[in-house]
Design a protein around this motif. Structure first.
Motif, PDB file in Angstrom:
ATOM      1  N   THR A   1      36.019  36.855  31.323  1.00 24.93           N
ATOM      2  CA  THR A   1      36.638  36.933  32.644  1.00 24.93           C
ATOM      3  C   THR A   1      35.533  37.274  33.638  1.00 24.93           C
ATOM      4  O   THR A   1      34.466  37.739  33.242  1.00 24.93           O
ATOM      5  CB  THR A   1      37.714  38.032  32.687  1.00 24.93           C
ATOM      6  N   SER A   2      35.783  37.062  34.918  1.00 23.45           N
ATOM      7  CA  SER A   2      34.677  37.173  35.870  1.00 23.45           C
ATOM      8  C   SER A   2      34.181  38.603  36.027  1.00 23.45           C
ATOM      9  O   SER A   2      33.072  38.825  36.481  1.00 23.45           O
ATOM     10  CB  SER A   2      35.085  36.627  37.225  1.00 23.45           C
ATOM     11  N   ASP A   3      34.993  39.601  35.658  1.00 24.01           N
ATOM     12  CA  ASP A   3      34.504  40.973  35.733  1.00 24.01           C
ATOM     13  C   ASP A   3      33.800  41.381  34.446  1.00 24.01           C
ATOM     14  O   ASP A   3      33.347  42.515  34.321  1.00 24.01           O
ATOM     15  CB  ASP A   3      35.649  41.946  36.030  1.00 24.01           C
TER      16      ASP A   3
ATOM     17  N   SER B   1      44.505  37.302  47.543  1.00 26.11           N
ATOM     18  CA  SER B   1      44.935  37.018  46.169  1.00 26.11           C
ATOM     19  C   SER B   1      46.402  36.581  46.139  1.00 26.11           C
ATOM     20  O   SER B   1      46.791  35.765  45.304  1.00 26.11           O
ATOM     21  CB  SER B   1      44.686  38.205  45.247  1.00 26.11           C
TER      22      SER B   1
ATOM     23  N   GLN C   1      45.841  36.964  36.664  1.00 28.23           N
ATOM     24  CA  GLN C   1      44.837  35.919  36.464  1.00 28.23           C
ATOM     25  C   GLN C   1      45.389  34.853  35.532  1.00 28.23           C
ATOM     26  O   GLN C   1      46.090  35.160  34.576  1.00 28.23           O
ATOM     27  CB  GLN C   1      43.586  36.532  35.825  1.00 28.23           C
TER      28      GLN C   1
ATOM     29  N   ILE D   1      39.216  30.192  33.857  1.00 22.84           N
ATOM     30  CA  ILE D   1      40.086  31.298  34.267  1.00 22.84           C
ATOM     31  C   ILE D   1      40.028  31.411  35.775  1.00 22.84           C
ATOM     32  O   ILE D   1      38.956  31.340  36.367  1.00 22.84           O
ATOM     33  CB  ILE D   1      39.563  32.622  33.657  1.00 22.84           C
ATOM     34  N   SER D   2      41.182  31.577  36.426  1.00 28.27           N
ATOM     35  CA  SER D   2      41.172  31.758  37.869  1.00 28.27           C
ATOM     36  C   SER D   2      41.089  33.250  38.118  1.00 28.27           C
ATOM     37  O   SER D   2      41.977  34.001  37.748  1.00 28.27           O
ATOM     38  CB  SER D   2      42.446  31.199  38.477  1.00 28.27           C
ATOM     39  N   SER D   3      39.999  33.699  38.713  1.00 29.45           N
ATOM     40  CA  SER D   3      39.826  35.144  38.838  1.00 29.45           C
ATOM     41  C   SER D   3      40.310  35.689  40.162  1.00 29.45           C
ATOM     42  O   SER D   3      40.391  36.878  40.330  1.00 29.45           O
ATOM     43  CB  SER D   3      38.358  35.496  38.640  1.00 29.45           C
ATOM     44  N   ASP D   4      40.669  34.791  41.113  1.00 29.01           N
ATOM     45  CA  ASP D   4      41.053  35.344  42.403  1.00 29.01           C
ATOM     46  C   ASP D   4      42.559  35.511  42.549  1.00 29.01           C
ATOM     47  O   ASP D   4      43.026  36.079  43.517  1.00 29.01           O
ATOM     48  CB  ASP D   4      40.519  34.453  43.531  1.00 29.01           C
TER      49      ASP D   4
ATOM     50  N   GLU E   1      37.362  27.802  43.004  1.00 26.98           N
ATOM     51  CA  GLU E   1      37.993  28.945  43.662  1.00 26.98           C
ATOM     52  C   GLU E   1      38.176  28.732  45.135  1.00 26.98           C
ATOM     53  O   GLU E   1      39.089  29.269  45.734  1.00 26.98           O
ATOM     54  CB  GLU E   1      37.108  30.180  43.485  1.00 26.98           C
TER      55      GLU E   1
END
Lengths: 403, 241
Positions: A256-258, A22, A308, A301-304, A346
């Motif tokens: 968001t990815s979570d 990350s 973020q 959204i960039s989740s990594d 990603e």
């Protein structure tokens, strides 16, 4: 810290692998700029309304245009050169395909599990389910209203529903197995502009509409929506019956990815972060996000990365904000006309953005890379540019003011 | 050391309160107090108290979410009070509670009513508007509410709700909107639609901009009407359209 120190720390165990990943992703995303080496082949002849990158490999970029055409580009660089043009590998337009949409395509989405299938919907009230290899629709679902947006759940195993947002006041749920709309969610009092399934809970759905409300649904619930998100969190007394999420239409949504937070953008030029379990407005101040279009944009959204980042299109630019603090990190300038959509890759830490100027631009982390002065590269680079197709045979490349 | 152990009472010991943002409340409170000093109180001869708009703090502290959270906390603890002046979402005015209470006591015709208002309503309700039912529960009759409206402490919002307001708000808003318009007009007229802050401050605008140029510079930066660019000859204010 530079890369060598970071790798040494990783090897000695001072930093764990996910944190290392990350950190590197954040460093790369912070240096995003218009790519000097990569470009996407020009094939659209009308403004681009929507793009989607497949979730499986991040290799194929699907884009839908305002003339009803759908194009597929391959963004993976297997040529070995730094200079690279993403080729068009599939095109569905009115001249070549009789199943093409009659009016503009508003939303395209790859099938979440593989790239053999994709869904597209548009102003001709059709939701078409395409076979990507044969370029023929396997099925067409006709909706009772012009479709603004559709979404298929990315992790659903117990259902095959596609949520459709249209000019009708209900959210339609189309079942892919039967090919018809089995279920309607009624609570909005005006056209629904955007729907999104939660990436964690397969039955949770969020919908935003022209009546300024943002509703959260559980599709198994028999009665009505779970809750309506209120921008003041119940503090403002005047309108208790109709709690609004924005002071304008809610036209773009993204989880968001979570699956813990939901972001919504509205025509009141505001972006809000909501807790998806309680519906509470987290009161993050992103400032004003100017946009002229009432139809909505697709943001990503960039989740990594560690803080973020949200990439939001705003008129001709793309703004990059930190998700949890609201600080504006960068403004990406490059398009000539309104940017309508952007998608983040990603694997390569690159951003693809489509706009009304018919271009898809690539934003890559290229601050440090320089092109090598290699004669072989120069030739290939020259060659790839000549592959750009001319529009018509009689079109001149220069303008004459003699008439 | 042993004495300290004997005196330590485990039953009544409180866990330490997590004050992770304690330092930062000081930061925006400091910025608030500094900005309040820019307000030219003498000009209004005590009719208008020292008031600052919330978005002016954004020009000092760039992290807006943090400022919002801190202002919210200061509001909840009763140090400051927020008022909505104007129809835009962003036009929130901030007043320190000490000043507000002193102003009420000075300007209200019925001092007993004023005291009741402060104790029953202001201390309990921290929002910017209040409902009629809540006021009735606190023991305010229709005539009480009429007196409060006459004394510029409440304004009608809908048939059942009222805005909180302070005396002198009307005069402040007039001077504020006029001054802001004049400064924005000046910047728009300039070549390339930008002007150095030093140059702007040197101009004599005492008649047209009553609140002072520096006050409005913070205001237009915080409201995103201009972009502040740092150059070698000071700050450059560029109009953002």
């Amino acid at each position: 810290m530079n890369d060598v120190d970071a790798i040494c720390n990783l090897k000695t165990g001072l930093i764990d692998a996910r944190k290392f990943r990350s950190n590197q992703a954040t460093k790369r995303v912070s240096t995003l700029c218009l790519s000097n080496f990569q470009e996407v082949e020009n094939s659209h002849s009308a403004g681009i309304n929507t793009i989607d990158l497949d979730k499986v490999e991040g290799r194929y970029l699907l884009s839908g245009g305002a003339d009803g055409s759908i194009h597929i580009h391959d963004v993976l660089n297997l040529s070995g050169n730094l200079q690279f043009t993403c080729k068009n590998v599939g095109k569905i337009d009115r001249q070549s395909n009789r199943y093409c949409h009659k009016y503009s395509v508003e939303c395209v989405q790859w099938y979440p599990l593989d790239t053999g299938m994709f869904l597209s919907s548009g102003m001709d009230k059709h939701l078409k389910i395409w076979d990507a290899n044969a370029q023929i629709p396997a099925d067409v679902v006709i909706i009772n209203g012009k479709i603004y947006h559709h979404h298929m759940s990315p992790n659903a195993t117990q259902h095959n529903l596609v949520a459709v947002a249209s000019t009708a006041n209900q959210v339609f749920l189309a079942d892919l197995r039967s090919g018809s709309t089995t279920h309607e969610l009624r609570c909005h009092s005006s056209s629904v502009l955007s729907v999104k399934w939660s990436p964690m809970q397969e039955f949770q759905l969020a919908s935003g509409s022209m009546d300024n409300r943002l509703l959260m649904w559980d599709v198994r619930a028999s009665r009505s929506c779970l809750f309506s998100m209120d921008q003041d969190n119940g503090r403002n007394h005047a309108n208790v019956e109709k709690t609004t999420a924005h002071n304008g239409y809610v036209h773009s949504l993204s989880f968001t990815s979570d699956g813990l937070f939901l972001i919504s953008v509205g025509t009141d030029s505001r972006m809000r972060l909501w807790n998806s379990e309680t519906g509470r407005n987290e009161m993050i101040n992103y400032g004003k996000i100017l946009m002229e279009s009432k139809k909505g944009t697709r943001f990503d959204i960039s989740s990594d990365t560690d803080p973020q980042m949200v990439f939001v299109p705003s008129q001709g630019n793309i703004l990059v904000y930190e998700l949890t603090t609201g600080i504006k990190r960068a403004t990406l300038l490059g398009h000539y006309n309104t940017v309508t959509c952007c998608a983040y890759n990603e694997n390569l830490h690159t951003l693809y953005s489509g706009s009304n100027d018919r271009n898809i631009l690539v934003w890559a982390p290229e601050a440090a890379e320089k092109i090598r002065e290699d004669p072989v590269n120069k030739e290939v680079g020259f060659g790839s540019r000549s592959l750009m197709p001319r529009r018509t045979l009689t079109e001149d490349a220069w303008s004459s003011d003699e008439g | 050391m042993e004495q300290a152990d004997e005196n330590f009472d485990f039953d009544s010991a409180q866990p330490p309160v997590q004050q992770c943002i304690a330092k930062d409340i000081r930061q925006s409170e400091e910025a608030l107090r500094q900005m309040l000093l820019l307000f030219p109180e003498e000009k209004f001869l005590g009719r208008v108290p020292r008031v600052v708009m919330k978005h002016m703090i954004y020009s000092r502290i760039p992290n807006r979410t943090l400022v919002d959270k801190e202002i919210d906390e200061l509001n909840q603890t009763g140090v400051i009070r927020l008022f909505k002046l104007g129809s835009e979402e962003e036009s929130l005015a901030i007043l320190f509670m000490e000043q507000y209470e002193e102003l009420i006591e000075r300007r209200c015709t019925d001092s007993a009513l004023a005291k009741r208002f402060i104790i029953n309503v202001l201390k309990k309700i921290k929002e910017i508007s209040v409902e009629k039912a809540v006021l009735a529960n606190a023991g305010f009759t229709e005539t009480d509410i009429k007196t409060l409206i006459n004394n510029c402490l409440l304004t009608v919002r809908t048939s059942t709700t009222y805005w909180f307001v302070f005396p002198g708000a009307g005069e402040f808003m007039k001077a504020y909107t006029k001054g802001r318009q004049n400064i924005i007009h000046l910047i728009r007229k300039s070549k390339y639609q930008q002007i150095l802050q030093n140059e702007l401050e040197q101009r004599d605008m005492r008649k047209t901009v009553q609140l002072g140029i520096r006050y409005h510079v913070h205001d237009i930066i915080g409201a995103d009407l201009v972009i502040c660019v740092n150059t070698t000859s000071g700050n450059m204010l560029r109009f953002s359209n």
